[in-house]
Each structure stands twice: as structure tokens, then as C-alpha cells.
Design a protein around this motif. Sequence first.
Motif, mmCIF file in Angstrom:
data_model
loop_
_atom_site.group_PDB
_atom_site.id
_atom_site.type_symbol
_atom_site.label_atom_id
_atom_site.label_comp_id
_atom_site.label_asym_id
_atom_site.label_seq_id
_atom_site.Cartn_x
_atom_site.Cartn_y
_atom_site.Cartn_z
ATOM 1 N N ILE A 192 8.208 8.944 10.542
ATOM 2 C CA ILE A 192 7.968 8.165 9.322
ATOM 3 C C ILE A 192 9.129 8.111 8.553
ATOM 4 C CG2 ILE A 192 6.554 8.057 7.281
ATOM 5 C CD1 ILE A 192 4.809 7.681 9.645
ATOM 6 N N SER A 193 10.135 9.054 8.465
ATOM 7 C CA SER A 193 11.428 8.953 7.704
ATOM 8 C C SER A 193 12.530 8.276 8.485
ATOM 9 C CB SER A 193 11.941 10.674 7.521
ATOM 10 O OG SER A 193 12.302 10.815 8.964
ATOM 11 N N GLU A 194 12.091 7.896 9.826
ATOM 12 C CA GLU A 194 13.186 7.074 10.471
ATOM 13 C C GLU A 194 12.782 5.560 10.847
ATOM 14 O OE1 GLU A 194 15.957 8.185 11.990
ATOM 15 O OE2 GLU A 194 16.244 10.307 11.471
ATOM 16 N N THR A 195 11.639 5.643 10.964
ATOM 17 C CA THR A 195 11.026 4.268 11.541
ATOM 18 C C THR A 195 10.825 3.264 10.464
ATOM 19 O OG1 THR A 195 9.344 3.275 13.095
ATOM 20 C CG2 THR A 195 8.608 4.644 11.216
ATOM 21 N N ALA A 240 0.622 -1.124 0.107
ATOM 22 C CA ALA A 240 0.145 0.006 0.042
ATOM 23 C C ALA A 240 1.159 1.250 -0.047
ATOM 24 C CB ALA A 240 -0.949 -0.037 1.148
ATOM 25 N N THR A 241 0.188 2.292 -0.493
ATOM 26 C CA THR A 241 1.021 3.483 -0.507
ATOM 27 C C THR A 241 0.222 4.620 0.272
ATOM 28 O OG1 THR A 241 0.237 4.230 -2.704
ATOM 29 C CG2 THR A 241 2.338 2.967 -2.600
ATOM 30 N N PHE A 242 1.004 5.637 0.575
ATOM 31 C CA PHE A 242 0.342 7.003 1.083
ATOM 32 C C PHE A 242 1.508 7.995 0.932
ATOM 33 C CE2 PHE A 242 2.434 5.201 5.060
ATOM 34 C CZ PHE A 242 3.073 6.381 5.556
ATOM 35 N N ASN A 243 0.867 9.311 0.803
ATOM 36 C CA ASN A 243 1.723 10.229 0.508
ATOM 37 C C ASN A 243 1.553 11.421 1.548
ATOM 38 O OD1 ASN A 243 1.817 9.245 -2.131
ATOM 39 N ND2 ASN A 243 0.464 10.842 -2.959
ATOM 40 N N ALA A 291 7.526 16.686 -0.715
ATOM 41 C CA ALA A 291 6.608 15.598 -0.336
ATOM 42 C C ALA A 291 7.415 14.025 -0.470
ATOM 43 C CB ALA A 291 5.563 15.775 -1.364
ATOM 44 N N ALA A 292 6.666 13.218 0.092
ATOM 45 C CA ALA A 292 7.139 11.641 0.046
ATOM 46 C C ALA A 292 5.853 10.761 -0.360
ATOM 47 C CB ALA A 292 7.769 11.445 1.325
ATOM 48 N N VAL A 293 6.320 9.953 -1.164
ATOM 49 C CA VAL A 293 5.282 8.519 -1.236
ATOM 50 C C VAL A 293 6.151 7.681 -0.480
ATOM 51 C CG1 VAL A 293 4.566 6.826 -2.690
ATOM 52 C CG2 VAL A 293 5.255 9.387 -3.625
ATOM 53 N N VAL A 321 8.982 -0.272 2.844
ATOM 54 C CA VAL A 321 9.852 -0.807 1.855
ATOM 55 C C VAL A 321 10.313 0.326 0.973
ATOM 56 C CG1 VAL A 321 8.866 -3.068 2.067
ATOM 57 C CG2 VAL A 321 8.100 -1.397 0.286
ATOM 58 N N GLU A 322 9.811 1.493 0.908
ATOM 59 C CA GLU A 322 10.291 2.478 0.208
ATOM 60 C C GLU A 322 9.695 3.883 0.584
ATOM 61 O OE1 GLU A 322 12.356 2.616 -2.612
ATOM 62 O OE2 GLU A 322 12.630 0.686 -3.169
ATOM 63 N N ARG A 323 10.681 4.901 0.769
ATOM 64 C CA ARG A 323 10.338 6.351 0.910
ATOM 65 C C ARG A 323 10.798 6.907 -0.489
ATOM 66 N NH1 ARG A 323 12.823 4.714 5.337
ATOM 67 N NH2 ARG A 323 11.550 4.398 7.235
#
Lengths: 183, 183
Positions: free
Chosen positions: B85-88, B71-74, B150-152, B142-144
Motif C-alpha cells: 500500500i505504501s508503494e502502489t 474514501a479513507t481507510f486506516n 499507523a497510516a490514513v 491520493v494521500e498517505r
Amino acid sequence: MTERPAAPAALPQPPALDTDPHAPGDLAAFKNAFRRHAAGVAVVTALDTEGRPVGFTATSLASMSAVPPLATFNMAKSASSWPAISETDRVVIHLLGLRNRTLAERLAGPNTERFVGDHWRVGPYGLPVLNNVTSWMVGRIVERVTVHNAAVVVVQVEGGGLGHDDEALIYHERHYRALGETL
Amino acid sequence: MTERPAAPAALPQPPALDTDPHAPGDLAAFKNAFRRHAAGVAVVTALDTEGRPVGFTATSLASMSAVPPLATFNMAKSASSWPAISETDRVVIHLLGLRNRTLAERLAGPNTERFVGDHWRVGPYGLPVLNNVTSWMVGRIVERVTVHNAAVVVVQVEGGGLGHDDEALIYHERHYRALGETL
């Protein structure tokens, strides 16, 4: 203090799927959750390397940022449109209203029939633009991120157009739906 | 044969925005389109590096693939939850029903108040799980992918749980909505 287990052993198991009681826990959790998710309906179009129109109905369209204007959609690499999307620079993203339900079904149907008819026209960059949608955006693909057999595509919007307004078309549990009450 | 212009000069201009007639064409097209987009409402939660719960209401949740379940979120990198979110490694994604409208507003409100109360519990990996949602998934990031500000975020679902069923909660034009008629 709360302990933070390092292993997934403590995960509660979701109820088994009605349709597949032998599905693994991760797939069951995913299907159970997305079964309860509703999404607006969009159609993404592009040109393949020979200049032929391709496109597909998507329920994964999401806004990513406004400045610059970025949007994302997801697709399977097994989709008939993936070879085109993986090679091209630009796409058109259409937002669908209730009056576009047939259009949504057509662009989700057999891929050889999706552009047979007068429901589209040639737009910017020669890209196929669907007629009578509530709005559309043309944009440049700025990222394609593939994970296993799927891809996230990030599009920077460059322009677009508006059609007559309409209620948004929603997809939920394999049915097209209208919006209801405002809470 | 149709000519394919290389430059965006031929782009039709969308009507000016009511709220900002001086907005550039790309932003106007983006805003006009997403104004007509409706989306299901989700809440993403995680732990920051000091083990404190963070979370936010998201209308960008999308399915990416079922096998494996992705699944994805932005999100904006300016969001209060982005440092976490960027670290966990892991997040919980909750799907909201009509009965969760207050929860959606709380997780979109002042970030210092989002976890004050008994509306959540400690779940797998010590992650915050919101009570009384229709379903939730725990998964591994699994991906940022960051583009501009912004980030997906791509999440592989590992498990989850189900609550009582409810109609899906929808967000459209700054209002929470119920689903309506099945077409």
C-alpha cells in the motif's frame, strides 16, 4: 501472465444510479458502494475561537492505532463546525447508543440549535460533553489533512468517560438501525 | 463563565479495563469507546511491487467526500499489506455483505493464504477483485498520512462494480453481526 492496463478504459461500468442516471462513473461507483456501507454513529464536539460549542454527527469515526491511541474522522470543509475544528487543539468524540438517536438527529440538525438545551455539560478544557452517551473520548488534534473540499482529522486520545452501556447505534441508507443477529 | 484548564489534570478517569486494570488512562478511554463502536466491514486489495495480490479486512472504511468521490481507510504500518500500500498507486475497496463473512475471515487470516483459491479474479489495472461482494470501488491513492506506526490512506474513486445486494456485514466487539431493527 495477466496484463496490467495503464488506462482506466477497462473499468467495468457500474449500473446507473436510480436517482441520477447521468452521474459520472466514479460518482456512481462511490454512491453505490457507500449505499451498502453501514457505520456506527459518533458526535464530535469542540469550541470555536470565541469559546462557543460546536459539533456534528459523524459516521466516519475510525480507530487508527491503539498505541498511541489514535482515531480519525472526516468532514466537509463546508460544514458549520469546520472553522472551529480547523483552529482548535482539542475535540470530544462521543459514541452513541440506541437511546441517543434523538441526540444524533439534533447534532445533525440546524447548527444554531445543536447546543440549545440541557443535553450537554462543560467537560475537560471547557469542551462540550454530551450527556448520557455510551462513551466519550477527549483528545488532541495531531493532524488535519485536507483533500479538495474535505478533511481527515487525526486525534490522539488523552482520556474520556463511560456512560451506561447500550446497543451501538448504526446508520445505513439514511436510516438509524440497531444491531441484529450475531453470526 | 467556565474556566478552561490548560492541563489534562482535570480529566475524569474512565473505569479501569476489565482485561487490563493497569492500562494508562488514554488507552483505557480509547478501548472503552471503540469497544462500543460498530463498523461496516470492507476488504482492501492491491498489488505489491512484484505484482502479487495483497489485501486485508478493514473496519475503518469511511466516506470523505462525494465530489470528488473520496474514501479513507486506516492501517498499521506493521500490517503485511503496508509495504504494498505504501508503494502502489491504486487499490480496490470491497464492501461486504452477510454472505461474505467467510471472505472477511479469510482476508483477516494468515497473509500467505488470503489469495489461495478461486474467490477472486483479476480486475482493472490487474488488481485483485474479490468475487460475490455487494460492491467494490477501484481508486487512486491520493494521500498517505502516517502518524506514529499507523497510516490514513485517502483514495479517489475512479470506478467500480455492483454485486447482488445483501444486508451489510457489521463488526462489533470481535463478532460479526447483522443489522437489526430500523429505528
